[in-house]
Design a protein around this motif. Sequence first.
Motif, PDB file in Angstrom:
ATOM      1  N   ASP B 154      17.592   0.577  -9.923  1.00  0.00           N
ATOM      2  CA  ASP B 154      17.896  -0.808  -9.233  1.00  0.00           C
ATOM      3  C   ASP B 154      19.598  -0.902 -10.021  1.00  0.00           C
ATOM      4  OD1 ASP B 154      17.585  -0.794 -11.980  1.00  0.00           O
ATOM      5  OD2 ASP B 154      15.996  -2.329 -12.200  1.00  0.00           O
ATOM      6  N   LEU B 155      20.155   0.347 -10.311  1.00  0.00           N
ATOM      7  CA  LEU B 155      21.696  -0.072 -10.942  1.00  0.00           C
ATOM      8  C   LEU B 155      22.495   0.135  -9.797  1.00  0.00           C
ATOM      9  CD1 LEU B 155      22.941  -0.449 -13.682  1.00  0.00           C
ATOM     10  CD2 LEU B 155      23.092   2.119 -13.906  1.00  0.00           C
ATOM     11  N   LYS B 156      23.099  -1.120  -9.521  1.00  0.00           N
ATOM     12  CA  LYS B 156      24.217  -0.813  -8.404  1.00  0.00           C
ATOM     13  C   LYS B 156      25.367  -0.428  -8.925  1.00  0.00           C
ATOM     14  CE  LYS B 156      25.503  -5.877  -8.384  1.00  0.00           C
ATOM     15  NZ  LYS B 156      25.666  -7.082  -7.739  1.00  0.00           N
ATOM     16  N   GLY B 157      26.384   0.052  -8.108  1.00  0.00           N
ATOM     17  CA  GLY B 157      27.558   0.623  -8.636  1.00  0.00           C
ATOM     18  C   GLY B 157      28.447   1.274  -7.400  1.00  0.00           C
ATOM     19  N   PRO B 158      29.347   1.800  -7.948  1.00  0.00           N
ATOM     20  CA  PRO B 158      30.328   2.425  -6.560  1.00  0.00           C
ATOM     21  C   PRO B 158      30.369   3.704  -6.281  1.00  0.00           C
ATOM     22  CG  PRO B 158      31.514   2.475  -8.757  1.00  0.00           C
ATOM     23  CD  PRO B 158      30.047   1.813  -9.094  1.00  0.00           C
ATOM     24  N   VAL B 159      29.023   4.364  -6.391  1.00  0.00           N
ATOM     25  CA  VAL B 159      28.655   5.776  -5.999  1.00  0.00           C
ATOM     26  C   VAL B 159      27.790   5.584  -4.923  1.00  0.00           C
ATOM     27  CG1 VAL B 159      27.891   7.988  -6.843  1.00  0.00           C
ATOM     28  CG2 VAL B 159      29.244   6.687  -8.272  1.00  0.00           C
ATOM     29  N   ALA B 160      28.030   6.644  -3.983  1.00  0.00           N
ATOM     30  CA  ALA B 160      27.143   6.691  -2.708  1.00  0.00           C
ATOM     31  C   ALA B 160      26.527   8.078  -2.688  1.00  0.00           C
ATOM     32  CB  ALA B 160      27.801   6.394  -1.350  1.00  0.00           C
ATOM     33  N   PHE B 161      25.392   8.349  -2.123  1.00  0.00           N
ATOM     34  CA  PHE B 161      24.789   9.584  -2.326  1.00  0.00           C
ATOM     35  C   PHE B 161      24.272   9.940  -0.946  1.00  0.00           C
ATOM     36  CE2 PHE B 161      21.276  12.499  -3.700  1.00  0.00           C
ATOM     37  CZ  PHE B 161      21.923  13.762  -3.654  1.00  0.00           C
ATOM     38  N   VAL B 162      24.699  10.967  -0.054  1.00  0.00           N
ATOM     39  CA  VAL B 162      24.371  11.468   1.137  1.00  0.00           C
ATOM     40  C   VAL B 162      23.724  12.771   0.820  1.00  0.00           C
ATOM     41  CG1 VAL B 162      25.210  12.024   3.384  1.00  0.00           C
ATOM     42  CG2 VAL B 162      26.417  10.130   2.301  1.00  0.00           C
ATOM     43  N   SER B 163      22.211  12.568   1.272  1.00  0.00           N
ATOM     44  CA  SER B 163      21.418  13.903   0.898  1.00  0.00           C
ATOM     45  C   SER B 163      20.582  14.278   2.074  1.00  0.00           C
ATOM     46  CB  SER B 163      20.579  13.460  -0.287  1.00  0.00           C
ATOM     47  OG  SER B 163      19.644  14.444  -0.871  1.00  0.00           O
ATOM     48  N   GLN B 164      20.591  15.623   2.096  1.00  0.00           N
ATOM     49  CA  GLN B 164      19.699  15.976   3.250  1.00  0.00           C
ATOM     50  C   GLN B 164      18.165  16.180   3.046  1.00  0.00           C
ATOM     51  OE1 GLN B 164      21.764  19.115   5.385  1.00  0.00           O
ATOM     52  NE2 GLN B 164      20.365  19.035   7.194  1.00  0.00           N
ATOM     53  N   ALA B 176      21.585  10.314 -12.708  1.00  0.00           N
ATOM     54  CA  ALA B 176      22.745   9.587 -12.641  1.00  0.00           C
ATOM     55  C   ALA B 176      22.522   8.128 -13.611  1.00  0.00           C
ATOM     56  CB  ALA B 176      23.330   9.681 -11.362  1.00  0.00           C
ATOM     57  N   ALA B 177      21.582   7.558 -13.202  1.00  0.00           N
ATOM     58  CA  ALA B 177      21.349   6.173 -13.744  1.00  0.00           C
ATOM     59  C   ALA B 177      21.327   6.449 -15.513  1.00  0.00           C
ATOM     60  CB  ALA B 177      20.038   5.419 -13.070  1.00  0.00           C
ATOM     61  N   ASN B 178      20.811   7.510 -15.718  1.00  0.00           N
ATOM     62  CA  ASN B 178      20.721   7.675 -17.474  1.00  0.00           C
ATOM     63  C   ASN B 178      22.121   7.579 -18.017  1.00  0.00           C
ATOM     64  OD1 ASN B 178      17.705   8.121 -17.305  1.00  0.00           O
ATOM     65  ND2 ASN B 178      18.070  10.409 -17.153  1.00  0.00           N
ATOM     66  N   PHE B 179      23.042   8.087 -17.186  1.00  0.00           N
ATOM     67  CA  PHE B 179      24.656   8.058 -17.840  1.00  0.00           C
ATOM     68  C   PHE B 179      25.210   6.610 -17.264  1.00  0.00           C
ATOM     69  CE2 PHE B 179      23.513  12.164 -17.173  1.00  0.00           C
ATOM     70  CZ  PHE B 179      23.999  12.771 -18.495  1.00  0.00           C
ATOM     71  N   GLY B 180      24.332   5.369 -16.782  1.00  0.00           N
ATOM     72  CA  GLY B 180      24.981   4.296 -16.348  1.00  0.00           C
ATOM     73  C   GLY B 180      25.644   4.343 -15.300  1.00  0.00           C
ATOM     74  N   ILE B 181      25.411   5.398 -14.268  1.00  0.00           N
ATOM     75  CA  ILE B 181      25.970   5.372 -12.753  1.00  0.00           C
ATOM     76  C   ILE B 181      25.058   4.884 -12.134  1.00  0.00           C
ATOM     77  CG2 ILE B 181      26.774   6.987 -11.013  1.00  0.00           C
ATOM     78  CD1 ILE B 181      27.021   9.220 -13.182  1.00  0.00           C
ATOM     79  N   GLY B 182      25.992   3.633 -11.523  1.00  0.00           N
ATOM     80  CA  GLY B 182      25.066   2.818 -10.463  1.00  0.00           C
ATOM     81  C   GLY B 182      25.724   3.411  -8.876  1.00  0.00           C
ATOM     82  N   PHE B 183      24.735   2.957  -7.877  1.00  0.00           N
ATOM     83  CA  PHE B 183      24.939   3.452  -6.409  1.00  0.00           C
ATOM     84  C   PHE B 183      25.221   2.140  -5.585  1.00  0.00           C
ATOM     85  CE2 PHE B 183      23.068   6.761  -8.822  1.00  0.00           C
ATOM     86  CZ  PHE B 183      23.663   8.072  -8.015  1.00  0.00           C
ATOM     87  N   SER B 184      26.016   2.581  -4.702  1.00  0.00           N
ATOM     88  CA  SER B 184      26.070   1.665  -3.467  1.00  0.00           C
ATOM     89  C   SER B 184      25.206   1.781  -2.457  1.00  0.00           C
ATOM     90  CB  SER B 184      27.458   1.676  -2.850  1.00  0.00           C
ATOM     91  OG  SER B 184      27.941   3.090  -2.500  1.00  0.00           O
TER      92      SER B 184
END
Lengths: 489, 489
Positions: B154-164, B176-184
């Motif tokens: 549930d951590l929003k942030g500026p990283v996007a992940f495009v995954s097959q 990544a969230a364990n390091f405080g990295i949030g996702f757009s």
Amino acid sequence: MLYDDLDRMFAPKSVAVVGAKRIDPALTYLGMFGAIQQSGYKGRLYPINPKLKTVNGVKAYPDLLSLPEPVDLVIISVPAPAVPGILKDCVKTGNKNIHIFTAGFKETGEPTGLKLQKEIEDIAVNNGLRVIGPNCMGICVPELGLGTWNNPIDLKGPVAFVSQSGGHAQDFSNYAANFGIGFSKIVSFGNALTLDSTDFLEYLSQDPKTEIITMYLEGVKNGRKLLGLVKDINKTKPVVIIKGGLTKSGTKAVASHTGSMAGEEHFWNAFFRQTGAIRAHSLEDMAHTTLALLRLKKTRGKGVCVFGTGGGVVVAISDTCSRIGLDLPPFSPRMQRSLRTFVPEAGNMIKNPLDAHHILLEADKYMAKTMDLIYEAPDIHMAIISLHTDWIGPKFMPKVTSAIKTIIPGHLKEKPFVVCWRQTRHDPETRQAAEVLEKELLDAGIPVYRSFEHAALALARFSDYHLYYQFQDRVNKNLFKGEEMKLAS
Amino acid sequence: MLYDDLDRMFAPKSVAVVGAKRIDPALTYLGMFGAIQQSGYKGRLYPINPKLKTVNGVKAYPDLLSLPEPVDLVIISVPAPAVPGILKDCVKTGNKNIHIFTAGFKETGEPTGLKLQKEIEDIAVNNGLRVIGPNCMGICVPELGLGTWNNPIDLKGPVAFVSQSGGHAQDFSNYAANFGIGFSKIVSFGNALTLDSTDFLEYLSQDPKTEIITMYLEGVKNGRKLLGLVKDINKTKPVVIIKGGLTKSGTKAVASHTGSMAGEEHFWNAFFRQTGAIRAHSLEDMAHTTLALLRLKKTRGKGVCVFGTGGGVVVAISDTCSRIGLDLPPFSPRMQRSLRTFVPEAGNMIKNPLDAHHILLEADKYMAKTMDLIYEAPDIHMAIISLHTDWIGPKFMPKVTSAIKTIIPGHLKEKPFVVCWRQTRHDPETRQAAEVLEKELLDAGIPVYRSFEHAALALARFSDYHLYYQFQDRVNKNLFKGEEMKLAS
């Protein structure tokens, strides 16, 4: 006899610490004397300090000359300029077994340090002193409660560690103990004044309590001797070695650390090829490999079956196996048909790696059945059970644990397998369940790793070790056939 | 407009799940509909199932035709043979944005699956449907509480992940969230029927909420297009890519996973050289690199100063830096003299890596002073503070933490630094203190890693990224001089 002399040092009935100090609460390190007391050494322990009446409650002596007996091991912990005088006292009192903790010699690269090292070398060589060090932590023997650092491991076992670094001696034994790996002897030998890695190797090769020898080397005085010894010992006691300082920066760092000449990458590449010794790249790597060597019997090949979960994970597993040098033989049509009788089609890929979450979730019913099929497959020699704890969840974990335990008797020895697990989501409940699984399986004698890469690397090294001798054996018996080439590749 | 169309899919005001099921307590997975409910999606959510009146308390519809509106996103979760019929319903109802969760198409390699994939491809292409999948988890947008798997981050942030891979989408975001990295935005796109990685890239390049793009690719339909896009986007939004299936075994695994053609290692080697995109080798590696890109500003070179502890550790650090491609410039005599004014000689090596436990134990006094000296050294561009928590001990850890925090304002932006820690001894108290240190520093915006290797690799990739453009910039401005070569090497 080198063996008898070193055995007295490694199993001393009496130890004197020259320069023993009282424990200083402002420091984290207890000091040589305090650490040996804390580790529970049961032999006669003498503190030597002319300025103190007692050290941590034990009567102190002013010097070696006033001790009631020559001791099995003298530990010197006085400033570097005072070390030559103490060595002369050793000569006078007939003390031959010495560990010099003190730093400030060759490793400084400074004229004073180099001169001091020459001075103590002359005294030692001319008087037949056996010196561990200087600039090192010396000996740790868990069985005797003998350790020179804070909180040394107390788990005894068949692994020896010969280390040119004192920090590594602590870190490696601590890390390995987490996997239930116990130690016979640990020695940190620093600048290697008279006793070098080759001496410890000779001793350990004859030590009945040592079955596997691990080493961290920076430099070696007699490379030819090391090669001959390792080549010979490795046949019966696997030798795992980390060589530090092979890069440009590493070579410089080694010079400042133990004053050794490192480098010579070509020598070391040839060394590993010719001896069959196992090369590890980090302390963690060495512990993972040791765990496999310790718990698994042997293998006839590098074909591995992997139980995984998830398509992306299976791709990563396949890439890792290729890169590391493990084969993933395809399942035979017959094996695929047998698996299909109990693994549903939806979401389960009957290939190798096996993407069959179903088998894990119904582990009590299907784990043993699957292992039986693996057991029958002629080109599969080993297995890795890769658990994704986020997906299995804490509730299912005990079922998976006990299912894995049930397959041990039939398999571990004949076709060795290991378990690995990973967790990516922050969830304390799952983490705790995974740690319980890990402990139970480790206690049951199954190697358990915290990543697939660790498991695969350990099995690759384990199989390299066994195949090295099987290949040589065939060559020697003139049984060589073309297809055997792949065993050695 | 591709951007507007995809933006409607990635920020849907309404979602329909065709084949919505009630949560089955016997299964670990909540199902598409249950997972979206659990993740807290606030838009209009319609379950479609002709056999149910309600699904998890929400009124169900028998089919797309009976819905009150065309929705921004249709999620299809019915058996593969039923998918073509649902796509025809989409055409009839004007629903153009579709995610097909269902597997059983091209990736099976079987005639039935291949035929079905051709059939849905024809429907989609002939009717201009935009399809994510089949055989994938689809979209996760933390900001909207939209997720299709259990416990999405549930951590929003500026990283996007495009995954097959859908599994990787979960694992990478969790890790990544364990390091405080949030996702757009996160998208798992499986077999890439109509929408491929290149489409998502185009969209994300214009998405104002995305600053860094991470990707897991198995295959790509239009390699030339991907190369052009990444080359362009990477200049302003760093692109980090894992390419799965480059080995022989990996290529086979990719074919079974998403039916893609992998392999072509030469293409990918050239791809990374020409685009300047960052290549990662595992999900963990990609998260570590992303953390550095996210928190650190830039660097002018690859010279690093390392604070370490212990001779053996310093050798390992030096070997790792050499191998990974970070420089360890020697300290100038002037800097050594300045350090000697507050670092005692005994047990502390004034070299790079700096073996000065003293600075850490008196961190409040000496950390900032040391960093000031590093700041002045022209050939040192970055720093790594490597903490051995076993040696620092839980009591000293808070002091080290706050000392590190005080140096942030002056340095993090100008000469970036990261922290790493390791613990080898099983000791819950130390472990807990280390986790507190980690959290406090991460919260303060400092990248923290759990091994030196992770830290060094992240800094090497981070500096490769920045130097790639600085080098190109000099070439373009004709400012090229001989010594600049090393920047690009």
